[in-house]
Design a protein around this motif. Sequence first.
Motif, mmCIF file in Angstrom:
data_model
loop_
_atom_site.group_PDB
_atom_site.id
_atom_site.type_symbol
_atom_site.label_atom_id
_atom_site.label_comp_id
_atom_site.label_asym_id
_atom_site.label_seq_id
_atom_site.Cartn_x
_atom_site.Cartn_y
_atom_site.Cartn_z
ATOM 1 N N ARG A 136 0.889 -1.162 0.000
ATOM 2 C CA ARG A 136 0.000 0.000 0.000
ATOM 3 C C ARG A 136 0.926 1.211 0.000
ATOM 4 N NH1 ARG A 136 -4.095 2.552 3.971
ATOM 5 N NH2 ARG A 136 -2.330 2.383 5.368
ATOM 6 N N LYS B 238 1.484 5.855 -9.417
ATOM 7 C CA LYS B 238 1.963 6.410 -8.145
ATOM 8 C C LYS B 238 3.299 5.778 -7.774
ATOM 9 C CE LYS B 238 -2.000 7.480 -5.097
ATOM 10 N NZ LYS B 238 -2.703 6.947 -3.897
ATOM 11 N N ASN C 20 -8.576 10.868 -12.685
ATOM 12 C CA ASN C 20 -8.614 11.743 -11.528
ATOM 13 C C ASN C 20 -7.201 11.995 -11.002
ATOM 14 O OD1 ASN C 20 -10.193 12.948 -9.199
ATOM 15 N ND2 ASN C 20 -8.941 11.437 -8.130
ATOM 16 N N ASP D 28 0.340 4.612 0.198
ATOM 17 C CA ASP D 28 0.103 5.674 1.184
ATOM 18 C C ASP D 28 -1.252 5.446 1.844
ATOM 19 O OD1 ASP D 28 -1.864 6.572 -0.645
ATOM 20 O OD2 ASP D 28 -0.368 7.780 -1.691
ATOM 21 N N GLU D 29 -1.659 6.353 2.682
ATOM 22 C CA GLU D 29 -2.896 6.186 3.451
ATOM 23 C C GLU D 29 -4.140 6.064 2.565
ATOM 24 O OE1 GLU D 29 -3.657 5.439 6.532
ATOM 25 O OE2 GLU D 29 -1.497 5.232 6.842
ATOM 26 N N CYS D 30 -4.104 6.668 1.392
ATOM 27 C CA CYS D 30 -5.260 6.579 0.486
ATOM 28 C C CYS D 30 -5.140 5.398 -0.463
ATOM 29 C CB CYS D 30 -5.386 7.849 -0.353
ATOM 30 S SG CYS D 30 -5.765 9.289 0.613
ATOM 31 N N GLY D 31 -4.031 4.705 -0.405
ATOM 32 C CA GLY D 31 -3.723 3.707 -1.423
ATOM 33 C C GLY D 31 -4.547 2.442 -1.300
ATOM 34 N N GLU D 32 -4.653 1.745 -2.437
ATOM 35 C CA GLU D 32 -5.285 0.432 -2.398
ATOM 36 C C GLU D 32 -4.225 -0.613 -2.051
ATOM 37 O OE1 GLU D 32 -6.849 -0.767 -6.220
ATOM 38 O OE2 GLU D 32 -5.153 0.080 -7.285
ATOM 39 N N SER E 248 -10.375 6.538 -11.771
ATOM 40 C CA SER E 248 -9.358 6.800 -10.767
ATOM 41 C C SER E 248 -8.088 7.351 -11.413
ATOM 42 C CB SER E 248 -9.058 5.497 -10.016
ATOM 43 O OG SER E 248 -7.895 5.620 -9.247
ATOM 44 N N THR F 173 -3.655 3.901 -11.599
ATOM 45 C CA THR F 173 -3.304 4.842 -10.536
ATOM 46 C C THR F 173 -2.172 4.333 -9.653
ATOM 47 O OG1 THR F 173 -5.594 5.558 -10.498
ATOM 48 C CG2 THR F 173 -4.246 6.172 -8.612
ATOM 49 N N THR F 174 -2.353 3.120 -9.107
ATOM 50 C CA THR F 174 -1.389 2.656 -8.119
ATOM 51 C C THR F 174 -0.008 2.461 -8.729
ATOM 52 O OG1 THR F 174 -3.147 1.623 -6.859
ATOM 53 C CG2 THR F 174 -0.925 0.846 -6.419
#
Lengths: 284, 464
Positions: free
Chosen positions: A37, A72, A269, A39-43, A266, A68-69
Amino acid sequence: MHYIHSNDIIRPTLGRMVVDAPYVAEYRKAGQFIILRIDECGERMPLTIADADKSKGTITLIYQIVGTTTQKLANMKAGESLTDIVGPLGHPTEVKRYGTVVCIGGGIGVAPLYPISKGMKEAGNRIVNILGARSENLLILEKEMGEVGDLNIVCTDDGSRGEKGFVTDMLNNVISKEKVDLVVAIGPVAMMKAVSMLTKEKGIKIFVSLNSVMIDGTGMCGGCRVTVGGETKFTCVDGPEFDGHLVDFDNLGLRLRTYTAEEKESYNNYKHKCKLDGAAGHEC
Amino acid sequence: MNAKTPRQKMPEQKPEDRIKNFNEVPLGYTPEVAVIEAGRCLQCKKPQCVEGCPVNINIPAFIKEIAGNNFLGAIKKIKESSSLPAVCGRVCPQESQCEERCILGKKFEPVAIGKLEGFVADYEREKEHLPAPVISVKKDKKVAVIGSGPAGLTVAGELAGAGYKVTVYEALHTAGGVLVYGIPEFRLPKKIVSYEIDALAALGVEFVTNRVVGLSESLGDIMKRFDAAFVATGAGLPAFLNIPGEELQGVYSANEYLTRVNLMKAYKFPEYDTPVIRGKSMAVFGAGNVAMDSARTAIRLGCKEAHLIYRRSREEMPARHEEAHHAEEEGVIFDLLSNPVRLIGNDQGRLSGVECVKMELGEPDESGRRRPVEVKGSEFIIKIDAAIVAIGNGSNPILQKTAPDLKCNKWGNIIADSETMKTSVTGVFAGGDIVTGAATVIEAMGAGRKAAKGMIDYLETGKW
């Protein structure tokens, strides 16, 4: 937190990260995977372990930038950290002496295949590696795999590197020349399906490694369920390796497309946010 | 104030408002209302309510403190027996435990024990922040707790309080187990759970998240480093219906659906990266609290038609009355005496409907409930675009697989002594859903209390 030692874009859409994960580095075996994961918002995203260094406490992850992931992940820099890594998860590959083992990797699938091929070699098998990709710029670990295999075959769909053709064509060639005791195939669903069909026809044992939709990785959510030999299995705890002759690849392919629309939303965004931030934008 | 004062109503968010948010439904008692409600307690000499509580909280004592406006005194009384009062005040089935036995309930309505418990816990958390108690005795022995759900947290709290060095292992990235992945925000705000976990950390408990015991390291490996262990790995193996079509896109286990929304915060997608299907017409199979949580979550995510499909009748529904009531208020449709037989997909492999059959109740079965039987020819189809299977959980088998000496029953539940919670392996105790099968938070905590006693006894005497 897991300190990132290096993170390089090794091909236009592929990245390689070396990151601290001492527990995983200590215990991982060929065929196992982690869930990370960012970060805190991550899946929670499952990824296979391409390599590990026990003494340094690091693991190597190779990822394809598709959403997205992974974007990132590609934007993370050495010196930054991933929030979570859990593993090693899943059953290790049954590494033992089979005789001649053909290891087939398609695209990013070569990453998890590399430790398996290495392990099989160390167990005394003759190793034939077949690396395939759409074109040259998607081929990875050619040199590393080349050092492991007794015979190494490279092929691309467009002929930009190695032979022109599919991995199944190459496998057919190998089978016509020598006795094959086991095939290990990791790559896109369509590739694993084609290789499984061919080996079934030829009566050769095969392992495939599946990458399903997954959350916890401990058998708790059941999101990674696949149909194997008519039974429901969980990729995370029953796999990730299964007998390719028994896997319902069509259903696996459909389930992997569950979130196509959401993934696009996602990603758009995220890209929009990055533009606004004018930076990596991986803070959430 | 006396017994004839009516039970004080809990103010709640209106259904039409709350279906648009994930905030808690009850708004909490004010101090004034809490004092009035506490004044209803008869202070029985032989309080039956205490007997009904799995952790035997001294209920009349804490209520007396509230009645006397001493809210901190009340929370201290509760904490003598329970480590998670803010959680229990919200999710305990009081109506079948403490409140069921309240003598007032015979003629009037029982004292709102759960709501009072929640009130004082919230009061302490929001207004006072009691410092972590100073632990006077330090023991040199070390204890491992495997699983950080309600049973594990209870044992961690008790043993840390007794001076032992406690390490809690959790497979997910956040501690709390079912309290964080399963129970929705609108029933149990996650900040309450993290407050309780922070309090344990302040007590010296070490939390190791992202660690799955039983894979690389077995229970035996853990026991080489610790003097005792408590296994509380829970009922984390979702049951499916085993009907055609369950592999379609859009079919979830309740565990997956709720984990996506609660732990991974998919309700804030795309701010958070984890997606979840926001169906317009959905089916939930089952009628327990988890089914209610799933249906109510679906409604909050924009589902216009949330069907709760259950093969028995309203009377047999295992959910708490309050949860079923809230679900109905929010527009969940109860399709009772209906059983799914087949899930239907479109050519893209996506769920598009469910075929059900009507049921009627026949003779009682081994559970004492009337057995539902199919009504021939009564098949009907409901159009849906997502479905959630909430029919229960088996025991998570990971730890047991590499612990061959740990005796389990035929369902894979660890066998433990009902008083001491000792297992077949010396030094290893177990409790919670992994022993009983899926049950309640407070029962898991009750098992944790017993285990803590058993463990302290073992660590002190060395006798097994």
